[in-house]
Scaffold this motif. Structure first.
Motif, PDB file in Angstrom:
ATOM      1  N   PRO A 516     -18.434  58.509  14.490  1.00  0.00           N
ATOM      2  CA  PRO A 516     -19.244  58.493  13.261  1.00  0.00           C
ATOM      3  C   PRO A 516     -19.015  59.729  12.407  1.00  0.00           C
ATOM      4  CG  PRO A 516     -20.615  58.913  15.192  1.00  0.00           C
ATOM      5  CD  PRO A 516     -19.273  58.538  15.707  1.00  0.00           C
ATOM      6  N   ARG A 536     -19.016  54.604  10.775  1.00  0.00           N
ATOM      7  CA  ARG A 536     -18.316  54.689  12.066  1.00  0.00           C
ATOM      8  C   ARG A 536     -17.195  53.664  12.036  1.00  0.00           C
ATOM      9  NH1 ARG A 536     -17.650  52.798  17.156  1.00  0.00           N
ATOM     10  NH2 ARG A 536     -17.683  54.352  18.854  1.00  0.00           N
ATOM     11  N   TYR A 541     -23.599  52.459   8.505  1.00  0.00           N
ATOM     12  CA  TYR A 541     -24.817  52.492   9.314  1.00  0.00           C
ATOM     13  C   TYR A 541     -26.035  52.676   8.418  1.00  0.00           C
ATOM     14  CZ  TYR A 541     -22.899  52.296  14.020  1.00  0.00           C
ATOM     15  OH  TYR A 541     -22.323  51.861  15.193  1.00  0.00           O
ATOM     16  N   THR A 572     -25.552  52.418  18.642  1.00  0.00           N
ATOM     17  CA  THR A 572     -26.290  53.208  17.668  1.00  0.00           C
ATOM     18  C   THR A 572     -25.572  54.528  17.412  1.00  0.00           C
ATOM     19  OG1 THR A 572     -27.659  54.272  19.352  1.00  0.00           O
ATOM     20  CG2 THR A 572     -28.472  52.201  18.395  1.00  0.00           C
ATOM     21  N   LEU A 607     -29.615  55.459  13.989  1.00  0.00           N
ATOM     22  CA  LEU A 607     -29.038  54.566  12.990  1.00  0.00           C
ATOM     23  C   LEU A 607     -28.391  53.370  13.681  1.00  0.00           C
ATOM     24  CD1 LEU A 607     -27.247  57.173  10.675  1.00  0.00           C
ATOM     25  CD2 LEU A 607     -29.649  56.457  10.624  1.00  0.00           C
ATOM     26  N   PRO A 609     -25.786  49.681  13.008  1.00  0.00           N
ATOM     27  CA  PRO A 609     -24.847  49.080  12.057  1.00  0.00           C
ATOM     28  C   PRO A 609     -25.593  48.298  10.977  1.00  0.00           C
ATOM     29  CG  PRO A 609     -24.091  48.735  14.307  1.00  0.00           C
ATOM     30  CD  PRO A 609     -25.484  49.289  14.404  1.00  0.00           C
ATOM     31  N   TYR A 610     -25.205  48.520   9.738  1.00  0.00           N
ATOM     32  CA  TYR A 610     -25.871  47.861   8.616  1.00  0.00           C
ATOM     33  C   TYR A 610     -25.867  46.347   8.772  1.00  0.00           C
ATOM     34  CZ  TYR A 610     -26.462  46.191   3.791  1.00  0.00           C
ATOM     35  OH  TYR A 610     -26.870  45.524   2.669  1.00  0.00           O
TER      36      TYR A 610
END
Length: 632
Positions: A516, A536, A541, A572, A607, A609-610
């Motif tokens: 990341p 990442r 994220y 994460t 955080l 992953p989006y």
């Protein structure tokens, strides 16, 4: 997927010219990992979900109503509802192991007029006349998706009834809108790509000629300007003169993809250069970190340069699909890996974000900042488009679910290409490739893991070149390549190659620095000054309130970018930061000096992953995180 009985390559896009030749679904098979899981959900859940909903809300029934004389009274859905039925048929055609619905194809065929006209919203007693509303009627747009479904069927399963329906519709379009016919264009492009692809599959020049006519007519202000102006339809400036994508994002991207198709097939280098210029300026000034495009909700359009507010990001899922379509065509035309870079970013952070983990609910728009926790939408009610604060099972405008479905179904066709020198790998997934005497096995946990291994199972007895894309996001870090002899070398963003006489058992290893990293925005993007994001590998994220202590929302987060983000458990990332408690104020402004320090709790901020956000219930979320040092 095996090659169809007629020996036609199973290709979503099949240019006859260009720098690279794509490998089709009969040559590339995704076998595991990130994309295999999503394609499995698509095949076992999403396709049936879309079909069931279209039956429930009456969109598939529109064709029966048209034949039986029950329109307009019994017609359901928007004027473009036919197109979603066609996208579903296209997805079913591409999806390995999924049968088409013959009753649905028969219903579509029965609704087609003797002259090839086919639309359930126009042209019958009680309806508006044919082509009476080119701005908003979407008749040609619907033909575009019908023709693409017919092309998919021809390539994946051989010419059948669906392809015949598409050809009759295309013949009608050429007769009606040819050089001596109606001198207009559709308010929503997509017919252009479809006609070029039909020309490729049939060898009929008239389809390519008609697509070229539509491209040349665009920008001549033949459409009424309406509420949003000519730019909304890309009818303000001829395609060759435009310098950036503008107006409605999906329309703009579909038009650009069609222009590339026409340019490639006609050898029009000037037209191709114009689209490349538009792509460059759009990526540099009008694209979100996720690869999403479109920052206006009101007209689903691009904003001005650097107008990229995260909380007002529209970033429609369909625009993500269209962006991938455009990037893939530009890659095939030019061979430049930068187009695959954007396609990768968009696939992982827009296309993969839309569907839920079970494949039965979807985001229409993809915000980068959710300020309020959403509400779980009812499972049996279609929602207005983009109004769902969480993924919704269906929308009154459901172009996005079917677009995701067809994209995941044809995804193996976006992984690899070939040319006279060898084979090129553009997207990384567990996959088997077999083409031209070469068989490769690609094994990787990418993007979670950093290694991509390519094993040669079969190879001719002469030298050839294996090319691997080194993503642009590796800039500033170190990527390494190991050849079959064990020699290691550092490789720069772009393309890494190995040329030799390969033997069965040879392995090539590409190691990508997926650790990341902090990402800073261009200072001209006013809406995110004083913030940072985390990426990442290709994954963006975000922070979700479900990972914060009770009583905190994501707006309380401040991150310390002086320390590097660290990998955490279960995919994460943990970043150093604090949770602030500024308190309530009667007036939301204060003198700059002295600046009272708000109480803060130091913590590790988790955080995720989006693409995975909002799968754990209602939450607030943000991608761009305010920093503890706003000057950084």
């Amino acid at each position: 997927m095996k090659r169809n009985t007629e020996g036609v390559p199973v290709l979503p896009v099949a240019p006859t010219r260009g720098r690279l030749r794509p490998l089709g679904l009969d040559e590339v098979r995704i076998t595991g990992g990130f994309w295999a899981r999503r394609r499995q959900v698509n095949a076992t859940a999403t396709l049936d979900h879309c079909r069931d909903w279209m039956e429930r809300v009456g969109w598939t029934g529109n064709f029966r109503a048209a034949v039986e004389g029950r329109v307009p009274h019994d017609r359901r859905g928007r004027e473009f509802a036919d197109s979603d039925v066609y996208k579903l048929l296209e997805a079913m055609s591409w999806q390995t192991g999924h049968d088409l619905d013959p009753a649905l194809t028969e219903a579509v065929a029965a609704a087609q007029e003797p002259d090839g006209y086919l639309n359930t919203a126009y042209g019958r007693p009680g309806q508006q006349p044919r082509y009476s509303d080119l701005e908003w009627g979407h008749e040609l747009y619907c033909y575009g998706h019908l023709i693409q479904a017919g092309v998919a069927h021809a390539r994946a399963r051989g010419e059948g009834e669906l392809t015949k329906i598409a050809r009759r519709a295309a013949d009608h379009v050429c007769a009606t809108f040819g050089s001596q016919g109606v001198q207009g264009v559709c308010g929503h492009p997509v017919i252009e790509t479809a006609l070029v692809e039909l020309a490729r599959v049939t060898g009929e020049q008239r389809y390519l000629d008609q697509a070229a006519l539509f491209i040349e007519r665009r920008g001549r202000r033949t459409l009424d300007d309406g509420e949003f102006g000519h730019a909304y339809y890309q009818d303000d400036i001829p395609v060759r003169q435009a310098t950036v994508l503008r107006g409605h994002a999906v329309r703009a991207l579909y038009l650009a993809a069609g222009a590339v198709d026409v340019a490639v097939e006609t050898g029009d280098d000037d037209l191709l250069a114009a689209v490349v210029r538009q792509w460059e300026n759009t990526v540099a000034r009008r694209t979100y970190l996720t690869g999403g495009m479109g920052s206006h909700h009101r007209d689903e359009s691009f904003g001005d340069d650097f107008v990229l507010p995260p909380d007002r990001a529209y970033s429609e899922t369909c625009a993500g699909v269209a962006s991938v379509m455009l990037s893939w065509r530009l890659l095939l035309a030019t061979g430049e890996p930068r187009f695959a870079d954007l396609a990768e970013r968009t696939l992982f952070n827009v296309v993969a974000t839309s569907p839920s983990e079970d494949g039965r609910s979807f985001f229409y728009a993809n915000t980068l900042h959710r300020r309020r926790r959403g509400t779980v939408p009812p499972a049996d009610v279609q929602l207005p488009r983009a109004e769902s604060s969480l993924r919704a099972p269906w929308f009154a405008v459901s172009c996005c679910p079917t677009n995701v479905a067809r994209t995941l179904a044809l995804l193996p066709g976006y992984l690899a290409t070939t040319d006279e020198s060898g084979i090129q790998l553009h997207q990384y997934a567990d996959a088997d490739i077999s083409t031209g005497g070469v068989a490769l096995r690609i094994r990787t946990d990418y993007p979670s893991a950093d290694r991509v291994t390519v094993r040669v199972d079969r190879s001719p007895d002469h030298p050839w070149t294996l090319s691997l894309r080194v993503p642009a996001w590796t800039e500033g870090a170190t990527a390494r390549l190991a050849d079959p002899d064990g020699a290691h070398r550092t490789v720069a963003p772009g393309t890494a190659t190995v040329t030799r006489v390969f033997r069965p058992g040879d392995e090539i290893h590409l190691e990508l620095p997926v650790a990341p990293r902090w990402i800073a925005p261009d200072p001209r993007i006013d809406a995110v000054r004083g913030t940072a994001a985390v990426q990442r590998g290709p994954l963006v994220y975000c922070a979700e309130s479900v990972d914060l202590p009770d009583g905190h929302e994501t707006d309380a987060i401040r991150v310390d970018t002086s320390a590097a983000p660290q990998d955490g458990p279960d995919a994460t990332v943990v970043v150093p930061g604090e949770l602030t408690a500024p308190g309530e104020r009667a007036w939301p402004y204060r003198p700059l000096d002295p600046a009272p320090a708000a109480p803060a709790d130091r913590t590790g901020v988790v955080l995720v992953p989006y693409h995975s956000w909002a799968n754990r219930g209602p939450s607030t979320m943000r991608v761009w995180l305010p920093t503890t040092d706003p000057d950084r």
